[in-house]
Design a protein around this motif. Structure first.
Motif, mmCIF file in Angstrom:
data_model
loop_
_atom_site.group_PDB
_atom_site.id
_atom_site.type_symbol
_atom_site.label_atom_id
_atom_site.label_comp_id
_atom_site.label_asym_id
_atom_site.label_seq_id
_atom_site.Cartn_x
_atom_site.Cartn_y
_atom_site.Cartn_z
ATOM 1 N N ARG A 189 0.862 -1.196 0.000
ATOM 2 C CA ARG A 189 0.000 0.000 0.000
ATOM 3 C C ARG A 189 0.884 1.227 0.000
ATOM 4 O O ARG A 189 1.906 1.281 0.689
ATOM 5 C CB ARG A 189 -0.906 0.002 1.232
ATOM 6 C CG ARG A 189 -1.712 1.286 1.420
ATOM 7 C CD ARG A 189 -2.496 1.265 2.703
ATOM 8 N NE ARG A 189 -3.077 2.569 3.018
ATOM 9 C CZ ARG A 189 -3.727 2.865 4.143
ATOM 10 N NH1 ARG A 189 -3.881 1.915 5.063
ATOM 11 N NH2 ARG A 189 -4.201 4.067 4.349
ATOM 12 N N SER A 190 0.486 2.218 -0.766
ATOM 13 C CA SER A 190 1.254 3.460 -0.852
ATOM 14 C C SER A 190 0.814 4.433 0.232
ATOM 15 O O SER A 190 -0.380 4.556 0.523
ATOM 16 C CB SER A 190 1.081 4.117 -2.227
ATOM 17 O OG SER A 190 1.589 3.298 -3.257
ATOM 18 N N VAL A 217 7.846 -4.058 5.562
ATOM 19 C CA VAL A 217 8.966 -3.741 4.688
ATOM 20 C C VAL A 217 8.577 -2.481 3.922
ATOM 21 O O VAL A 217 7.529 -2.448 3.259
ATOM 22 C CB VAL A 217 9.293 -4.889 3.720
ATOM 23 C CG1 VAL A 217 10.437 -4.485 2.807
ATOM 24 C CG2 VAL A 217 9.638 -6.152 4.487
ATOM 25 N N VAL A 218 9.411 -1.447 4.014
ATOM 26 C CA VAL A 218 9.072 -0.130 3.489
ATOM 27 C C VAL A 218 10.059 0.229 2.381
ATOM 28 O O VAL A 218 11.274 0.110 2.557
ATOM 29 C CB VAL A 218 9.111 0.936 4.598
ATOM 30 C CG1 VAL A 218 8.842 2.320 4.007
ATOM 31 C CG2 VAL A 218 8.086 0.613 5.674
ATOM 32 N N ALA A 237 4.588 0.271 1.458
ATOM 33 C CA ALA A 237 4.819 -0.650 2.562
ATOM 34 C C ALA A 237 4.065 -1.956 2.327
ATOM 35 O O ALA A 237 2.983 -1.970 1.733
ATOM 36 C CB ALA A 237 4.383 -0.023 3.891
ATOM 37 N N SER A 238 4.660 -3.034 2.785
ATOM 38 C CA SER A 238 4.074 -4.371 2.656
ATOM 39 C C SER A 238 4.331 -5.138 3.958
ATOM 40 O O SER A 238 5.362 -4.927 4.620
ATOM 41 C CB SER A 238 4.719 -5.106 1.468
ATOM 42 O OG SER A 238 4.243 -6.421 1.364
ATOM 43 N N PRO A 239 3.374 -6.007 4.389
ATOM 44 C CA PRO A 239 2.127 -6.389 3.715
ATOM 45 C C PRO A 239 0.999 -5.390 3.941
ATOM 46 O O PRO A 239 1.016 -4.628 4.893
ATOM 47 C CB PRO A 239 1.797 -7.739 4.352
ATOM 48 C CG PRO A 239 2.412 -7.674 5.704
ATOM 49 C CD PRO A 239 3.665 -6.863 5.562
ATOM 50 N N TYR A 240 0.049 -5.420 3.040
ATOM 51 C CA TYR A 240 -1.043 -4.454 3.021
ATOM 52 C C TYR A 240 -1.862 -4.490 4.307
ATOM 53 O O TYR A 240 -2.255 -3.447 4.833
ATOM 54 C CB TYR A 240 -1.933 -4.725 1.820
ATOM 55 C CG TYR A 240 -3.070 -3.738 1.654
ATOM 56 C CD1 TYR A 240 -2.908 -2.591 0.895
ATOM 57 C CD2 TYR A 240 -4.318 -3.957 2.269
ATOM 58 C CE1 TYR A 240 -3.942 -1.681 0.741
ATOM 59 C CE2 TYR A 240 -5.353 -3.054 2.128
ATOM 60 C CZ TYR A 240 -5.164 -1.919 1.364
ATOM 61 O OH TYR A 240 -6.183 -1.020 1.233
ATOM 62 N N VAL A 247 -0.694 3.883 11.213
ATOM 63 C CA VAL A 247 0.677 3.526 10.830
ATOM 64 C C VAL A 247 1.103 4.311 9.599
ATOM 65 O O VAL A 247 2.245 4.785 9.514
ATOM 66 C CB VAL A 247 0.778 2.010 10.589
ATOM 67 C CG1 VAL A 247 2.160 1.649 10.055
ATOM 68 C CG2 VAL A 247 0.489 1.238 11.866
ATOM 69 N N ALA A 248 0.190 4.467 8.634
ATOM 70 C CA ALA A 248 0.509 5.254 7.436
ATOM 71 C C ALA A 248 0.821 6.700 7.800
ATOM 72 O O ALA A 248 1.739 7.317 7.230
ATOM 73 C CB ALA A 248 -0.654 5.187 6.450
ATOM 74 N N GLU A 249 0.092 7.251 8.766
ATOM 75 C CA GLU A 249 0.360 8.620 9.208
ATOM 76 C C GLU A 249 1.729 8.719 9.880
ATOM 77 O O GLU A 249 2.452 9.704 9.687
ATOM 78 C CB GLU A 249 -0.735 9.069 10.172
ATOM 79 C CG GLU A 249 -0.602 10.513 10.625
ATOM 80 C CD GLU A 249 -1.735 10.946 11.524
ATOM 81 O OE1 GLU A 249 -1.660 12.052 12.080
ATOM 82 O OE2 GLU A 249 -2.704 10.162 11.678
#
Length: 404
Positions: A189-190, A217-218, A237-240, A247-249
């Motif tokens: 996911r981006s 993993v980024v 980042a993975s896994p989705y 976490v994205a923030e």
């Protein structure tokens, strides 16, 4: 303002206790005190306006001759800030003290200490004006500008690449695409930017911390200095399933975006500012190859310091040696060749410049890794051949040192 109020209170509370002070009070009646303070205030605001006009003229000259990227240095010049601050502070101080002078005859009040201090400030401001005239004339000299740019670039090298020693790995690293998990692109996911701007800083330690805590993993999608549009990807980042909004923030907070590139952590931009001055100097409208030679000397200084640094591999692992963060690393050959090629495009027909350029390339690559040195010397030979075809061969053959 605080100084004016403090001295007025000091004059009110302690002046009567000083025997010598009472004799001085007769030298300043309210009329003379107002005249002195008014003269100082009026002259200071006039001088401040002239100083501001001279500063604007200097900015215009620097922008047209050396490029708009130089404005940052002039606006942040500490000497100019101190001079303007002194003039305006003296003006404000005199206004506050002038307001406290009142009455006439026996009911008059003259804050003598504050008035004397105002005269001292006027003398200090006169000294600052003399300093400013000398400083502004010195600051627009090309030697001074290049010295400051080289100092900033060397500081950037110290911040970004603090470790010495270019020790190559025993085994070559696999490409980043092969280092990632096989299903990385399918299960990722981006994390996108919330605003447009240039990447001014990437906190890799924060990315590593978040990736380790969430078992991610980024992959970083850009370098410092790259432009990111609103909604553009910062990392993938993975896994989705493990990448929640919080976490994205946290991952996005590791990026600092701004409206312009800065040399603080952007070594490519630091070098580019020196290269830009050389390109402008070699343009037909300016035709100043001597300035370009100065630029090559400063460029060789920075690259000589950079060649002895340890560059990152582009892979960051946690304590268990699990791959957590990957990014596209910068290498010495990319930085050096980009700068050298940009100058060579404009000055390939100038004998002296080509000879100096080849000499700087030779000297700056001596401490580099063998792979970087090979890349630089390949460009070195190409510039040498092109310079010979342009009529610079005799000078280069006479001045170029032999390669070991």
């Amino acid at each position: 303002m605080a100084t004016a109020v403090s001295l007025i209170l000091l004059n009110t509370l302690y002046a009567s206790r000083l025997g010598w002070f009472s004799e001085w009070t007769y030298a300043f009646d309210p009329g003379s005190a107002r005249a002195i303070l008014s003269a100082i205030a009026g002259s200071m605001i006039t001088v401040a306006g002239v100083t501001f006009s001279m500063t604007m003229l200097t900015l215009q000259l620097a922008s047209s001759q050396f490029g708009p990227r130089m404005l940052r240095n002039f606006m942040r010049d500490r000497g100019n800030q101190i001079v303007l601050g002194t003039f305006l502070s003296t003006f404000v101080y005199c206004l506050f003290v002038l307001a406290s002078v009142r009455g006439a005859g026996g009911a008059s009040f003259v804050p003598l200490i504050a008035v004397i201090f105002g005269i001292i400030l006027a003398v200090a401001s006169l000294a600052m004006l003399i300093y400013f005239i000398h400083h502004i004339a010195t600051s627009i000299r090309i030697e001074t500008i290049l010295a400051k740019l080289a100092d900033e670039a060397c500081q950037t090298v110290e911040w970004v690449f603090p470790e010495h020693g270019r020790i190559p790995a025993l085994l070559p690293e696999e490409p980043i695409a092969e280092a990632l998990p096989p299903d990385f692109d399918d299960d990722s996911r981006s994390v996108v930017a919330s605003a447009s701007g240039y990447i001014q800083w990437i906190d890799l330690n924060r990315l590593l911390q978040v990736a380790s805590e969430c078992d991610l993993v980024v992959r970083v999608e850009g370098r410092v200095g790259n432009f990111v549009a609103n909604g553009g990807p910062l990392v993938v980042a993975s896994p989705y399933g493990r990448l929640s909004d919080s976490v994205a923030e946290s991952l996005a907070d590791a990026f600092s975006l701004g409206q312009q590139r800065t040399p603080d952590y952007d070594i490519e931009f630091s070098l580019r500012r020196i290269v830009e001055i050389a390109q402008r100097a070699l343009s037909p409208g300016v035709n100043d190859p001597t300035t370009a030679l100065y630029c090559l000397d400063r460029l060789g200084e920075v690259l000589g310091l950079l060649a002895d640094r340890r560059f990152p591999s582009g892979r960051i692992r946690d304590e268990d040696m699990e791959l957590r963060v990957v990014f596209e690393p910068v290498c010495f050959a990319d930085l050096a060749c980009s700068a050298f090629a940009a100058i060579a495009r404009y000055g390939i027909s100038d004998d002296d410049l080509v000879a100096r350029l080849l000499d700087v390339m030779e000297r700056s690559s001596r401490s580099a890794l063998s792979s970087d040195r090979e890349t630089i010397m390949h460009l070195h030979d190409a510039i040498r051949v092109e310079g010979a075809a342009s009529g610079s061969g005799d000078v280069m053959n006479a001045t170029q040192p032999s390669r070991a």
